[in-house]
Design a protein around this motif. Structure first.
Motif, mmCIF file in Angstrom:
data_model
loop_
_atom_site.group_PDB
_atom_site.id
_atom_site.type_symbol
_atom_site.label_atom_id
_atom_site.label_comp_id
_atom_site.label_asym_id
_atom_site.label_seq_id
_atom_site.Cartn_x
_atom_site.Cartn_y
_atom_site.Cartn_z
ATOM 1 N N ALA A 119 0.846 -1.188 0.000
ATOM 2 C CA ALA A 119 0.000 0.000 0.000
ATOM 3 C C ALA A 119 0.882 1.239 0.000
ATOM 4 N N ALA A 120 0.399 2.278 -0.656
ATOM 5 C CA ALA A 120 1.140 3.542 -0.642
ATOM 6 C C ALA A 120 1.037 4.148 0.758
ATOM 7 N N LEU A 121 2.095 4.802 1.167
ATOM 8 C CA LEU A 121 2.088 5.412 2.488
ATOM 9 C C LEU A 121 1.247 6.680 2.475
ATOM 10 N N THR A 122 0.379 6.783 3.439
ATOM 11 C CA THR A 122 -0.386 8.014 3.605
ATOM 12 C C THR A 122 0.542 9.062 4.207
ATOM 13 N N PRO A 123 0.205 10.335 4.091
ATOM 14 C CA PRO A 123 1.069 11.357 4.708
ATOM 15 C C PRO A 123 1.259 11.136 6.210
ATOM 16 N N THR A 178 3.368 -0.693 5.074
ATOM 17 C CA THR A 178 3.051 -0.856 3.659
ATOM 18 C C THR A 178 2.249 -2.118 3.370
ATOM 19 N N ARG A 179 2.256 -3.079 4.242
ATOM 20 C CA ARG A 179 1.493 -4.315 3.999
ATOM 21 C C ARG A 179 0.117 -4.306 4.634
ATOM 22 N N ARG A 180 -0.156 -3.303 5.440
ATOM 23 C CA ARG A 180 -1.487 -3.207 6.041
ATOM 24 C C ARG A 180 -2.515 -2.916 4.966
ATOM 25 N N ARG A 181 -3.685 -3.455 5.142
ATOM 26 C CA ARG A 181 -4.771 -3.160 4.206
ATOM 27 C C ARG A 181 -5.286 -1.765 4.476
ATOM 28 N N GLN A 182 -5.555 -1.088 3.380
ATOM 29 C CA GLN A 182 -6.098 0.249 3.509
ATOM 30 C C GLN A 182 -7.562 0.170 3.910
ATOM 31 N N PRO A 183 -8.062 1.137 4.686
ATOM 32 C CA PRO A 183 -9.472 1.108 5.043
ATOM 33 C C PRO A 183 -10.330 1.219 3.791
#
Length: 142
Positions: free
Chosen positions: A71-75, A128-133
């Motif tokens: 996953a792309a990193l959020t700010p 980065t491997r966590r699922r995005q909400p």
């Protein structure tokens, strides 16, 4: 490249996409060097999408890109990771200074430096491997 409007002029990027596809086909042995050279010349002389269509009509479609599992990193996640790395770097500097001015002859900071680096890498991988909400109104399994 869009085939919806074959009379529209094409960009250099669209020409380059087709040129790469032809180079790849030649590298795979689907085209001879002479055929690839002729098609390359035609690609760079093309002005519309209709001019490019016949150059790749007999070639297989390019493979679909493989989606990234990361996953792309959020700010906010990026900020937290930078804070973690900054604190780790400060401790590393503190340990190195303490070792330089201290009386211990062996490099004792090796252990703490390893664990600091490992924690920053683990933090990055976990983030980065966590699922995005999911989008509002849908359910997501975790």
């Amino acid at each position: 490249m869009s085939t919806d409007h074959p009379t529209l002029r094409i960009s250099d990027a669209e020409r380059e996409t087709v040129a790469v596809r032809i180079r790849d086909a030649a590298a795979e042995g689907r085209l001879t060097l002479e055929e690839a050279d002729e098609r390359q010349q035609a690609v760079y002389a093309a002005r519309t999408a209709a001019d490019l269509e016949p150059l790749t009509a007999d070639l297989p479609a390019p493979p679909a890109p493989v989606p990234s599992r990361r996953a792309a990193l959020t700010p906010e996640a990026r900020r937290r990771l930078l804070v973690h790395a900054g604190i780790g770097a400060a401790f590393a500097l503190l340990f190195l200074i303490r070792w330089v001015v201290g009386p211990v002859p062996f490099f004792w900071p090796a252990g703490p430096l390893f664990w600091i680096a490992a924690s920053v890498v683990a933090h990055y991988l976990w983030t980065t491997r966590r699922r995005q909400p999911s989008a509002p109104g849908t359910t997501a399994s975790r």
